[in-house]
Design a protein around this motif. Sequence first.
Motif, PDB file in Angstrom:
ATOM      1  N   ASP A 102       1.021  -1.114  -0.146  1.00 51.17           N
ATOM      2  CA  ASP A 102      -0.006   0.114  -0.001  1.00 51.17           C
ATOM      3  C   ASP A 102       0.933   1.245  -0.036  1.00 51.17           C
ATOM      4  O   ASP A 102       2.086   1.126   0.834  1.00 51.17           O
ATOM      5  N   LYS A 258      -5.741 -10.814   3.102  1.00 54.64           N
ATOM      6  CA  LYS A 258      -6.893 -10.788   4.194  1.00 54.64           C
ATOM      7  C   LYS A 258      -6.369 -10.729   5.638  1.00 54.64           C
ATOM      8  O   LYS A 258      -6.940  -9.860   6.342  1.00 54.64           O
ATOM      9  N   ARG A 261      -5.312  -6.989   6.293  1.00 56.29           N
ATOM     10  CA  ARG A 261      -6.486  -6.119   6.556  1.00 56.29           C
ATOM     11  C   ARG A 261      -7.211  -6.520   8.052  1.00 56.29           C
ATOM     12  O   ARG A 261      -7.814  -5.554   8.736  1.00 56.29           O
ATOM     13  N   GLU A 265      -7.532  -3.961  10.879  1.00 54.81           N
ATOM     14  CA  GLU A 265      -8.896  -3.292  11.498  1.00 54.81           C
ATOM     15  C   GLU A 265      -9.135  -3.754  12.859  1.00 54.81           C
ATOM     16  O   GLU A 265      -9.761  -2.953  13.578  1.00 54.81           O
TER      17      GLU A 265
END
Length: 373
Positions: A102, A258, A261, A265
């Motif tokens: 990212d 996954k 993330r 989060e």
Amino acid sequence: MSLQRFLHDWAIPGAIGLIVAAALLFALPHLRAPQQATSPSTEMQGPVSYARAVNSAAPAVVNIYTRKQDPLSNHPLSNHPLFRRYQKERSQPSLGSGVIVDTSGYILTNYHVTAGAEEIAVVLADGREAQATPVGSDSNFDLAVLKIDLPNLTAIEVGDPERAQVGDVVLAIGNPFGVGQSVTQGIISATGRDISNTREGTYPQSFLQTDAAINPGNSGGALVDAYGKLLGINTTVVEGRDYTGGISFAIPANIALKVMRDIIEYGRVVPGWLGIEARTVNPNLARAFHLPSTNGVIVTAIYNNGPAHLAGLQPGDVITHINGDPINDGEHGIAAMATLRPGETVTITYIRDSQVHNTEATVSEQPRPREQT
């Protein structure tokens, strides 16, 4: 016929026609006769260089240097010369690799690269350095997420590991032995490898197997396809007394992302849960249930009020697809579950009484054992 008439009626017009035809062929090459078809052996030859793939992916692959605190630093003999020498040897930085996924600075690497580290330094392909902040990690998946604060970062383009096939060319990019960023080339040797029985604490998942050389320091680096797209995070090799290389494993990119993330989060990995127990369909089960093939997993148990139960699934149903993706065997089923997130609605294709059905289920987080019924 006189010579003058012959030249007037035939020779001169013919010569003019040949000149016009030659001019047309030169100006319009597509009018020429087609060349002989390329031989199959020539068509199957790969590119002479993978430089374009490397140039695309390499800027997103970083070198990671970690330093761990020596627990013996307060030892009563810490001032002794021999003890200080021992401490110096123990405090040498360990090496690894990572992948910028990212542009805001998130980096994926292996848990074992950063575990217990007091300091984590990241060196980019362009030579810039930064101190990395640990965001979180999960030892079962052997993944860790780091964050750096630098401008103009290049994030790697993500491919589709679910479509990777045995024989596909892959490149491993990392920092082997601390020599600096290096690239090795090989092929996908197998897909859907479950190596949870070879490593303590490993969550069952479908690893990509490759023969691209993976050496100490490559851990956490990128496994990319021939176009430079990320297929996986290099994580481990087969070890043995007579091992000479050629069997390495990478965590598929979709699972790694996954996990990342979830860590960002929730601060931890939250595997998706459908509330079923299942097993691979073998030939005997396929015959008993009159199935056309051994693809899929057969449901052996359903948790009451779980997502699958609420969606109408029953023991004996054979799940063949999740969100349209085929579940070829038990390992693929586990990998598919690993990419699901709580709250996500998925379409499940299953076979019951030789009939194909579809249903939707809302994925939830797996409850504690005492909450299951």
